[in-house]
Design a protein around this motif. Structure first.
Motif, PDB file in Angstrom:
ATOM      1  N   ALA A  36     -16.670  16.000  19.483  1.00 23.01           N
ATOM      2  CA  ALA A  36     -16.080  16.373  18.194  1.00 23.01           C
ATOM      3  C   ALA A  36     -14.687  15.754  18.040  1.00 23.01           C
ATOM      4  O   ALA A  36     -14.312  15.307  16.949  1.00 23.01           O
ATOM      5  CB  ALA A  36     -16.007  17.889  18.064  1.00 23.01           C
ATOM      6  N   VAL A  37     -13.928  15.692  19.126  1.00 19.85           N
ATOM      7  CA  VAL A  37     -12.583  15.111  19.077  1.00 19.85           C
ATOM      8  C   VAL A  37     -12.672  13.614  18.796  1.00 19.85           C
ATOM      9  O   VAL A  37     -11.941  13.076  17.959  1.00 19.85           O
ATOM     10  CB  VAL A  37     -11.825  15.389  20.398  1.00 19.85           C
ATOM     11  CG1 VAL A  37     -10.500  14.640  20.431  1.00 19.85           C
ATOM     12  CG2 VAL A  37     -11.606  16.874  20.601  1.00 19.85           C
ATOM     13  N   PHE A  38     -13.575  12.935  19.506  1.00 20.48           N
ATOM     14  CA  PHE A  38     -13.712  11.486  19.316  1.00 20.48           C
ATOM     15  C   PHE A  38     -14.252  11.146  17.928  1.00 20.48           C
ATOM     16  O   PHE A  38     -13.815  10.169  17.310  1.00 20.48           O
ATOM     17  CB  PHE A  38     -14.619  10.883  20.395  1.00 20.48           C
ATOM     18  CG  PHE A  38     -13.925  10.704  21.717  1.00 20.48           C
ATOM     19  CD1 PHE A  38     -12.850   9.848  21.844  1.00 20.48           C
ATOM     20  CD2 PHE A  38     -14.355  11.399  22.836  1.00 20.48           C
ATOM     21  CE1 PHE A  38     -12.212   9.682  23.057  1.00 20.48           C
ATOM     22  CE2 PHE A  38     -13.729  11.233  24.051  1.00 20.48           C
ATOM     23  CZ  PHE A  38     -12.652  10.386  24.165  1.00 20.48           C
ATOM     24  N   ILE A  39     -15.176  11.943  17.423  1.00 21.15           N
ATOM     25  CA  ILE A  39     -15.705  11.698  16.073  1.00 21.15           C
ATOM     26  C   ILE A  39     -14.592  11.895  15.038  1.00 21.15           C
ATOM     27  O   ILE A  39     -14.437  11.098  14.102  1.00 21.15           O
ATOM     28  CB  ILE A  39     -16.904  12.631  15.778  1.00 21.15           C
ATOM     29  CG1 ILE A  39     -18.076  12.315  16.706  1.00 21.15           C
ATOM     30  CG2 ILE A  39     -17.335  12.532  14.324  1.00 21.15           C
ATOM     31  CD1 ILE A  39     -18.700  10.962  16.516  1.00 21.15           C
ATOM     32  N   ALA A  40     -13.806  12.958  15.187  1.00 22.48           N
ATOM     33  CA  ALA A  40     -12.714  13.214  14.243  1.00 22.48           C
ATOM     34  C   ALA A  40     -11.655  12.104  14.317  1.00 22.48           C
ATOM     35  O   ALA A  40     -11.162  11.634  13.279  1.00 22.48           O
ATOM     36  CB  ALA A  40     -12.079  14.574  14.532  1.00 22.48           C
TER      37      ALA A  40
END
Length: 130
Positions: A36-40
């Motif tokens: 989720a962090v990398f996608i954001a």
């Protein structure tokens, strides 16, 4: 560098941001706990790139169009001084800021130094006899 002109340099930076954003999002597949962090973060890179593309599009519509004296093609100038997008010649709108013109070759293809009579060692001096 392969690119020239301020407009093309900014566009290339925006394109690199898109590739970086996709690369950061791809890292999320390897580290599932932080996906989720990398996608954001990747989406943030892409959104910043979209903003840069919008901004450079607005600047491009207001840029001054000139004909390059070196290659003869039409190009856009941002600011006082910029490069030709085709031949990388430095162009300026302000005559005070314009670079000094390059020396043009003689129509015969010879430079000024080669057109002078030069005495070579071991050869008779023909220039002084004339």
């Amino acid at each position: 560098m392969l690119i020239s002109g301020k407009l093309n340099k900014i566009r290339t930076f925006a394109l690199l941001l898109i590739f970086a954003g996709v690369g950061v999002m791809y890292l999320g597949f390897w580290l599932k706990t932080l996906m989720a962090v990398f996608i954001a973060l990747g989406m943030l890179f892409v959104l910043v790139s979209v903003g840069i593309y919008f901004w450079i599009g607005i600047l491009s519509t207001q840029a001054v169009r000139v004909q390059c004296p070196v290659c003869g093609k039409e190009t856009k100038i941002l600011g006082r001084r910029d490069e030709c997008m085709h031949c990388k010649a430095i162009l300026s709108v302000d005559p005070k800021d314009a670079p000094a013109p390059a020396e043009e070759p003689n129509p015969s293809g010879e430079t000024e130094d080669s057109s002078r009579n030069v005495d070579l060692p071991g050869e008779p001096n023909t220039a002084s006899r004339e």
